[in-house]
Structures are given as C-alpha cells and as structure tokens.
Motif scaffolding. Structure first.
Motif, PDB file in Angstrom:
ATOM      1  N   SER A 182       0.748  -1.150  -0.189  1.00  0.00           N
ATOM      2  CA  SER A 182      -0.062  -0.154   0.097  1.00  0.00           C
ATOM      3  C   SER A 182       0.804   1.134  -0.041  1.00  0.00           C
ATOM      4  O   SER A 182       0.188   2.404  -0.196  1.00  0.00           O
ATOM      5  N   TYR A 183       2.070   1.080   0.406  1.00  0.00           N
ATOM      6  CA  TYR A 183       3.009   2.207   0.461  1.00  0.00           C
ATOM      7  C   TYR A 183       4.275   2.154  -0.361  1.00  0.00           C
ATOM      8  O   TYR A 183       4.972   2.935  -0.320  1.00  0.00           O
ATOM      9  N   ASN A 184       4.666   1.097  -0.899  1.00  0.00           N
ATOM     10  CA  ASN A 184       5.836   0.788  -1.614  1.00  0.00           C
ATOM     11  C   ASN A 184       5.625  -0.108  -2.837  1.00  0.00           C
ATOM     12  O   ASN A 184       4.875  -1.053  -2.764  1.00  0.00           O
ATOM     13  N   ALA A 185       6.200   0.168  -3.847  1.00  0.00           N
ATOM     14  CA  ALA A 185       6.008  -0.268  -4.913  1.00  0.00           C
ATOM     15  C   ALA A 185       7.123  -1.583  -5.286  1.00  0.00           C
ATOM     16  O   ALA A 185       6.865  -2.381  -6.285  1.00  0.00           O
ATOM     17  N   ILE A 186       7.945  -1.668  -4.338  1.00  0.00           N
ATOM     18  CA  ILE A 186       8.980  -2.509  -4.418  1.00  0.00           C
ATOM     19  C   ILE A 186       8.716  -4.157  -4.400  1.00  0.00           C
ATOM     20  O   ILE A 186       7.932  -4.557  -3.557  1.00  0.00           O
ATOM     21  N   PRO A 187       8.950  -5.084  -5.342  1.00  0.00           N
ATOM     22  CA  PRO A 187       8.668  -6.549  -5.096  1.00  0.00           C
ATOM     23  C   PRO A 187       9.432  -7.089  -3.999  1.00  0.00           C
ATOM     24  O   PRO A 187      10.324  -6.523  -3.547  1.00  0.00           O
ATOM     25  N   VAL A 188       8.643  -8.014  -3.604  1.00  0.00           N
ATOM     26  CA  VAL A 188       9.133  -8.698  -2.332  1.00  0.00           C
ATOM     27  C   VAL A 188       9.206 -10.218  -2.631  1.00  0.00           C
ATOM     28  O   VAL A 188       8.420 -10.801  -3.095  1.00  0.00           O
ATOM     29  N   VAL A 189      10.458 -10.828  -2.262  1.00  0.00           N
ATOM     30  CA  VAL A 189      10.548 -12.332  -2.372  1.00  0.00           C
ATOM     31  C   VAL A 189      10.536 -12.833  -0.958  1.00  0.00           C
ATOM     32  O   VAL A 189      11.205 -12.750  -0.239  1.00  0.00           O
ATOM     33  N   GLY A 190       9.438 -13.634  -0.843  1.00  0.00           N
ATOM     34  CA  GLY A 190       9.472 -14.371   0.401  1.00  0.00           C
ATOM     35  C   GLY A 190      10.230 -15.656   0.358  1.00  0.00           C
ATOM     36  O   GLY A 190       9.757 -16.603  -0.280  1.00  0.00           O
ATOM     37  N   LEU A 191      10.966 -15.698   1.093  1.00  0.00           N
ATOM     38  CA  LEU A 191      12.118 -16.685   0.957  1.00  0.00           C
ATOM     39  C   LEU A 191      11.975 -17.653   2.208  1.00  0.00           C
ATOM     40  O   LEU A 191      12.154 -17.220   3.254  1.00  0.00           O
ATOM     41  N   ARG A 192      11.527 -18.763   1.920  1.00  0.00           N
ATOM     42  CA  ARG A 192      11.344 -19.765   3.193  1.00  0.00           C
ATOM     43  C   ARG A 192      12.511 -20.556   3.641  1.00  0.00           C
ATOM     44  O   ARG A 192      13.672 -20.207   3.046  1.00  0.00           O
TER      45      ARG A 192
END
Lengths: 234, 234
Positions: A182-192
């Motif tokens: 909602s506040y940042n356009a940066i992609p996020v990689v959820g690393l298990r």
C-alpha cells in the motif's frame, strides 16, 4: 557480485549453517579470512559470543573468521575485507549500527566489486532496497530504513505460509506484505527457511529445495521453483 | 483517565469487537459521538472502509461514530472529541500519521483529561511509552518511535506463546522482547488475545479471562491473573 543471501542460518533439525556447507565451500574457496559482522546480536548476545558462534559454524571451511568489532577501524576493515558474512538477529539493531559507523557505502562498494558475501536472515534483509519487510521488532530507531540495494527488490526472510488451523488474529505474513505494498511498489521475495539467492553480476537464482513466493505490487502473489532467475524482478 | 486498551479487536470465532460488548457499553455510556481514528489501515484498506467497519462493530451502542479523516481540522476534532476509538492495523502507519498531523499532544491531553478511549491492537500499542514492541512490519518510516505514554510501560498486543511443536527458526515473541530489553529498560505486558487493560486515574487492571505475561528488564518473565493491578509496573 558473488553473494549467498539466505533466509535463515539454520534449518530445523540441523546445525548452524550446516545446510549451506556445499555452497559456502564454493563461495569462500579463494579467501583466507572472512570478516564477520555480529551487529544484529540475536537474542541480545554479545559481539564476542556471536563471533564465536560464527567461527564454530564456519569451522569446516578452515579459514580465519574475525569479528568486525575486533577491528580498530570498521570502515577500513570492510574496505580491505577478502570476504564478509553478516549474521542474523535484529535488523533494526544491525541497520542502526551500519549507519552509526558509516558502513553502508563501503559495504555496497566491496560487494559490488565482487568480494564473496554471505548474509543470513537480518544479514540478508539488508541486501534489499530497504528494511521495510523485516519481521523484526523495532527495538531501536535507525536513522533510515534504506539498505544496501544489492538486490533490485526486497526479501522477506523466514517466509512463513499462513497456518489454516490458526486461531490467532495477528496479521499473516502475506497480509503484512500486502500492507507494505500500500506504501511501496518494490517487489518482495518471500524466502522460506532452506532457500537462498545466489547473486552474481549476471543473475540472481533461487537455490535450495523449496519454492519462493513472489509479491508484486497490485498483483496476486505467485510461486517460483528453485533455479528460477529473479534478475528481471524489480 | 478512562481507557480500554485491548490486545485485539476480534477473538477467534466471534465478530468484530463482540467480546468487548459489556465493557464498551460501560465505557461509552455517557457519550453521543465516538471519534474513530482509522489511520492504521489494516490490510491497507481505506479510511472510509475502515470507518464503516468500526460503525458496524459499534452499532450495538446506538452512538454516532465519525471517522477522523472526515473532519476538516484533525487537531480540533481530537480536542473536541467526546470519546475516541483508535483501531488496529499497522502501528508504523498509525504513528506516522499521528506525527504528520501533530496529534500526539492533543491525544495525550484529552485522554489524560478523562474522555473515554478505546484502543485495539495498534490503537493499544500507541498507549505505551514507545512503539518498540509492536509486531508490525515497518512499511513506512515514522519520524519517531515515541508514543502516547498513557501507560508507564509498553504492551505487546496479540501476545503469542512459543509453539513447542514449531520447526520455524524465526524468533519467538519472547526472544524478541528479550532483545528489546537489551536496549530498553521499559517493562512489557504481553497481552493475549481476549485480554484488555482497564485504565483509570487510580489504577490499571488486567481484564478478560486470560493471564498476561510480564517482561521486566533483567528478570524472568512471569504470569499475572485477571484483576491484577499493574499500576506499580514501570
């Protein structure tokens, strides 16, 4: 660049760093000494004790492991390091210390120049564009949330899938990352836990046996398989 | 003071705010209008949608519920409020908004003067001395982590006991609070979902059916039973 950016130092049922033995033998094959950054202080342990733990965990390499806190000039120590390992703990504490000692730029420089870098957990979080997707408690107030930008995206270390049987009403990890977007356009990689990214000048590859979960702003999250390239995710 | 500071808005298997029905009838019995602060935006929802949710949740009171975002002058709206409810969501977003609109002092004033205040989750976190024991993701950078200091300690909302069967290597809540105490001497009240604090000028009482877990710096954590006073914890 030559980095291993790992979700966790330790996987369930295994010793500290043990699951990374093979890739670490490769990463550090040409170095004599590894500079350990103990600033994230997991559980509040001292720099000395944390460095001891890192030394034991890396003993199979037969290399020197030296704590940054032992050095007289931190900046110079980074600039002259043959290889660097930043351990996990609290990302707010780690980032505060990096700013206090003016180490952001030196770290960016040496990592960009290709010295081998290992990050686990908080030491991986700092490789993203900012630390706004850490899971850690904000126990100290850093002067800034921006981090090393070694990666063109953020990571979420220790990524945890929602537990469908949970009765707990705290936010799931996925909800938190949605709030981030909602506040940042940066992609996020959820690393298990058990996954890591292998970063070179040419590519960023998901390693380990597990899939990773990718969150892009205004898109539905999706899974990627091991050996997938993430170099175009930004 | 006249506050209900609740761990969560919702307990498992129950509707929004439903478990707080009786204490809220008492808290708000003498007011006509409740000012709702929707700034924490859970899951990134809009101020409008969040205020609708609060209105529905509080419908049993038969009071007016008005969103702060609808007001022309936020500061004046706080100063003139008959009663205030700050909803949960992201504490970093909430605190950033409170600083942006210069609402920390006005809120401290009206709450100290005894207007009824309800906080849930992030709306409760801000009643502590600072927000350094929130569980939320730092998706925005607030100008400060200091909060309202209505309480002489911090709370940890949605407090969660360690799961002995977990294989996850992320920090437990207890480990995180221990890390907090490496840098802060402020006590922390781990409020489980279903617990709340009843705050008056004379006392702070644990309410609900569950025990709470108290963390003091350099001491072992301990449990307190419902109806225990916390006024001497500081």
């Amino acid at each position: 660049m030559n980095c291993i950016i790992a979700s966790t130092s330790t996987v369930h049922g295994s010793d500290y760093l043990a699951y990374l033995k093979e890739p670490l033998l490769e990463l550090f094959k040409n170095v004599n000494e590894i500079l350990f950054i103990p600033f994230a202080r997991p559980g509040g342990i001292s720099h000395e004790k944390y460095t001891e733990k890192a030394k034991k965990g890396l003993a199979f390499l037969n290399k020197e492991v030296v704590g940054l806190h032992e050095k007289e000039n931190f900046k110079k120590a980074i600039e002259e390091a043959e290889a660097i390992f930043t351990g996990g703990g609290n990302t707010f504490v780690l980032v505060s210390q990096l700013y206090t000692h003016d180490l952001i730029k030196p770290l960016q420089n040496v990592i960009s120049n290709g010295i081998p870098y290992l990050g686990t957990s908080a030491g991986s979080n700092i490789c993203g564009k900012n630390m706004r997707t850490t899971n850690d408690m904000p126990i100290v107030y850093p002067p800034n949330f921006n981090t090393l930008e070694i990666l063109p995206f953020n990571i979420n270390a220790h990524y945890l899938d929602p537990d469908p049987t949970s009765t707990h009403k705290g936010e799931t990890r996925e909800t938190r990352i949605k709030e981030f977007h909602s506040y940042n356009a940066i992609p996020v990689v959820g690393l298990r836990e058990g996954s890591w990214l292998k970063v070179t000048d040419d590519d960023i590859i998901l390693k380990g046996e597990l899939k990773a979960r990718i969150f892009e702003c205004e898109e539905s999250p999706y899974e990627i398989a091991p050996e997938t390239s993430l170099k175009d995710l930004h």
